[in-house]
Write an enzyme that holds these catalytic residues in place. Structure first.
Site, short mmCIF file in Angstrom:
data_model
loop_
_atom_site.label_atom_id
_atom_site.label_comp_id
_atom_site.label_asym_id
_atom_site.label_seq_id
_atom_site.Cartn_x
_atom_site.Cartn_y
_atom_site.Cartn_z
N LYS A 131 -45.17 9.26 96.15
CA LYS A 131 -46.30 8.48 95.60
C LYS A 131 -46.26 7.09 96.22
O LYS A 131 -45.21 6.64 96.67
CB LYS A 131 -46.17 8.38 94.07
CG LYS A 131 -47.46 8.06 93.37
CD LYS A 131 -48.31 9.29 93.11
CE LYS A 131 -49.66 8.90 92.52
NZ LYS A 131 -50.43 10.06 92.08
N ASP A 171 -55.67 8.22 94.26
CA ASP A 171 -55.25 8.15 92.85
C ASP A 171 -56.13 7.03 92.26
O ASP A 171 -57.22 6.74 92.81
CB ASP A 171 -53.76 7.83 92.72
CG ASP A 171 -53.23 7.98 91.28
OD1 ASP A 171 -53.02 9.11 90.85
OD2 ASP A 171 -53.06 6.96 90.59
P1 NDP Z 1 -60.09 6.42 89.07
O1 NDP Z 1 -59.69 5.14 89.68
O2 NDP Z 1 -61.16 7.22 89.70
O3 NDP Z 1 -60.48 6.18 87.54
C1 NDP Z 1 -59.57 5.60 86.65
C2 NDP Z 1 -60.24 5.47 85.30
O4 NDP Z 1 -59.26 5.12 84.35
C3 NDP Z 1 -61.30 4.37 85.25
O5 NDP Z 1 -62.27 4.72 84.32
C4 NDP Z 1 -60.50 3.15 84.81
O6 NDP Z 1 -61.27 2.16 84.14
C5 NDP Z 1 -59.55 3.80 83.82
N1 NDP Z 1 -58.29 3.03 83.79
C6 NDP Z 1 -57.41 2.87 84.80
N2 NDP Z 1 -56.40 2.08 84.42
C7 NDP Z 1 -56.67 1.73 83.15
C8 NDP Z 1 -56.00 0.92 82.20
N3 NDP Z 1 -54.84 0.32 82.50
N4 NDP Z 1 -56.57 0.81 80.98
C9 NDP Z 1 -57.73 1.43 80.67
N5 NDP Z 1 -58.42 2.19 81.54
C10 NDP Z 1 -57.90 2.34 82.75
O7 NDP Z 1 -58.72 7.27 88.95
P2 NDP Z 1 -58.55 8.84 88.79
O8 NDP Z 1 -59.62 9.39 87.95
O9 NDP Z 1 -58.30 9.41 90.13
O10 NDP Z 1 -57.15 8.92 88.02
C11 NDP Z 1 -57.06 8.92 86.59
C12 NDP Z 1 -55.69 9.46 86.17
O11 NDP Z 1 -55.53 10.79 86.66
C13 NDP Z 1 -54.48 8.67 86.69
O12 NDP Z 1 -53.45 8.75 85.74
C14 NDP Z 1 -54.07 9.48 87.92
O13 NDP Z 1 -52.71 9.28 88.26
C15 NDP Z 1 -54.31 10.90 87.41
N6 NDP Z 1 -54.47 11.92 88.42
C16 NDP Z 1 -55.44 11.81 89.38
C17 NDP Z 1 -55.59 12.81 90.31
C18 NDP Z 1 -56.72 12.80 91.30
O14 NDP Z 1 -56.92 13.81 91.97
N7 NDP Z 1 -57.50 11.72 91.41
C19 NDP Z 1 -54.66 13.95 90.37
C20 NDP Z 1 -53.76 14.02 89.25
C21 NDP Z 1 -53.66 13.02 88.34
P3 NDP Z 1 -61.53 0.74 84.85
O15 NDP Z 1 -62.52 1.02 85.93
O16 NDP Z 1 -62.03 -0.14 83.77
O17 NDP Z 1 -60.19 0.29 85.40
#
Ligand code: NDP
Length: 451
Positions: A131, A171
């Site tokens: 990662k 991510d």
């Molecule tokens: P994105 O950046 O596309 O979206 C992240 C979302 O989570 C946004 O809505 C963001 O809101 C919110 N968010 C992030 N950090 C925080 C925080 N500290 N507090 C509140 N809201 C938060 O990321 P992904 O959708 O790709 O990833 C989401 C999760 O899924 C992560 O844990 C990632 O590790 C996991 N994941 C992702 C994969 C993938 O294929 N993308 C695969 C497997 C797991 P805001 O815009 O306000 O920050």
């Protein structure tokens, strides 16, 4: 020699991990969560402990930290920190995403890399775990700023990665736009068209169809499999989803396709509740096309939707909860609320979104609980399929990829379920996922000697 089949030995090993990795609470949490479930397998396979496997598994093979200087549109210089943790390559090249978020530090990348080792093993696709990322915050930055940042990041990262060595992806904060800039700089520096070096690419330049959808779709399929085990399905069930990024959007899309009713999405500013169910077309327009905030979704959706600033999405009553934003976003108090509201299943789209205390409460209350390393493995699985397409210079149809994804998720569910039964923990997907993944990685490490 480590014997984790006694409470004392587990405590002393965890104390050692904390001592050797100070100020990394998320990494301690992830290690704790895995190690505390391994007692039964270590009791019957003492050769694992004798080979020092636990200690080796908890120590990354390589950790890289580097400076990322870049200039904003006004010419001001910023310095961020870049990370790549190459955790374990016993099963294949390191594989795992890059996260760009201000909260990123070494401990967070290590927790994510550790989780990734086990998740990737569960896919059965021959990928190790790693990662990376940076404390860079892409919010509010122009395309040109994001491009300059990505180019600077890759100018150091390129020497550590490669299609047979280490294959990053997206991510939090890293989507197709960022992967494009990163891939462009890699190609420029190396003078090689090496499509398999990054996954999550655009569909016209080596990306796989269904990769953007894969994590969210996969988690919904995993949830459905857990429900079926209990004689239910998704049709007509209400769902609460947190987040509004890649994972959340495609979770909502798949829920709708399977007849469920997703009521919410969220971001760091609050959550939206939509009584008619989230309109995924509008959500995509606001988030993916306009790069806006979900409060704008509520403004445009009409009377069925409202934005609750600073609210916690878990307070909305529903049958299913799918945390899809970030780590530790669902705590003990939230679990109590969910249980009181009669939740049937909680399945992790995000990595480690549920605190250990909350997991314990949910399991005790008989809620079906899908741990992230199993439930959200669809994303990395389709990334591995993207690598396969790149190596063979072919592109599969969306139908073909989706069929593979469904088979993989079904297989992961069965593996976790059967492993839990085999070790006397029927219905406990956390134990099933941890032991099944551990056995795969551990057997490969045993066979490859002390390295
Ligand atoms: P994105 O950046 O596309 O979206 C992240 C979302 O989570 C946004 O809505 C963001 O809101 C919110 N968010 C992030 N950090 C925080 C925080 N500290 N507090 C509140 N809201 C938060 O990321 P992904 O959708 O790709 O990833 C989401 C999760 O899924 C992560 O844990 C990632 O590790 C996991 N994941 C992702 C994969 C993938 O294929 N993308 C695969 C497997 C797991 P805001 O815009 O306000 O920050």
């Amino acid at each position: 020699m480590t014997r984790l089949d006694t409470k004392d030995s587990l405590a002393s090993l965890l104390a050692e991990i904390e001592y050797r990795n100070p100020a990394q609470p998320e990494f301690h949490q992830a290690a704790h969560e895995v190690l505390e479930t391994l007692g039964p397998v270590l009791a019957v396979r003492p050769e694992y402990a004798e080979a020092g496997l636990i200690e080796r598994l908890c120590e990354p093979e390589r950790q890289i930290i580097f400076r990322v200087p870049w200039q904003d549109d006004r010419g001001r210089v910023h310095v961020n920190r870049g990370f790549r943790v190459e955790f374990n390559s016993a099963l294949g090249p390191y594989k795992g995403g890059l996260r760009f978020h201000p909260s990123v530090n070494l401990g967070i990348i290590k927790f994510l890399g550790f989780e990734q080792v086990f998740k990737n093993a569960l896919t059965g696709l021959g990928i190790g775990g790693g990662k990376g990322g940076s404390d860079f915050d892409p919010h509010g930055r122009s395309d040109a700023e994001v491009m300059r940042f990505c180019q600077s990041f890759m100018t150091e990262l390129y020497r550590h990665i490669g299609e047979h060595t280490d294959v990053p992806a997206g991510d939090i904060g890293v989507g197709t736009r960022e992967v494009g800039y990163l891939f462009g700089q890699y190609r420029r520096i190396t003078n090689r068209w090496e499509a398999g070096v990054l996954t999550g690419k655009g569909p016209h330049w080596g990306g796989s169809l269904i990769r953007p959808e894969a994590t969210g779709y996969g988690n919904v399929l995993f949830t459905e499999a857990m429900l079926r085990e209990r004689g239910e399905d998704l049709e007509g069930q209400t769902a609460i989803v947190s987040g509004s990024g890649n994972v959340a959007i495609y979770t909502i899309e798949k829920l709708l396709a399977l007849g469920a009713n997703p009521l919410t999405c969220s971001d760091s500013g609050g959550y939206v509740i939509d009584e008619k169910g989230i309109d995924v077309g509008l959500l995509k327009q606001v988030k993916e096309v306009e790069r806006g905030r979900i409060s704008q979704y509520a403004e445009r959706r009409g009377s069925s939707a409202r934005f609750v600033p600073d609210g916690r999405v878990w307070e909305v009553p529903a049958d299913i909860a799918l945390p899809s934003a970030t780590q530790n976003e669902l705590d003990e108090k939230d679990a109590v609320t969910l249980i009181r509201n009669g939740v049937k299943a909680v399945s992790e789209g995000a990595n480690m979104p549920t605190t250990p205390e909350a997991v314990h409460l949910l399991q005790q209350a008989g809620v079906a609980f899908g741990p992230g390393k199993a439930a959200n493995a669809g994303g990395v699985a389709v990334s591995a399929l993207e690598m396969a397409q790149n190596h063979s210079r072919t592109s599969w149809t969306a139908t073909q990829v989706e069929r593979e994804l469904a088979l993989i998720m079904c297989d992961i569910h069965t593996t976790c379920h059967e492993t839990a039964e085999r070790y006397g923990a029927s219905g406990d997907y956390v134990t099933g996922a941890n032991i099944a993944a551990f056995e795969r990685v551990a057997d490969a490490m045993l066979a490859q000697g002390v390295i």
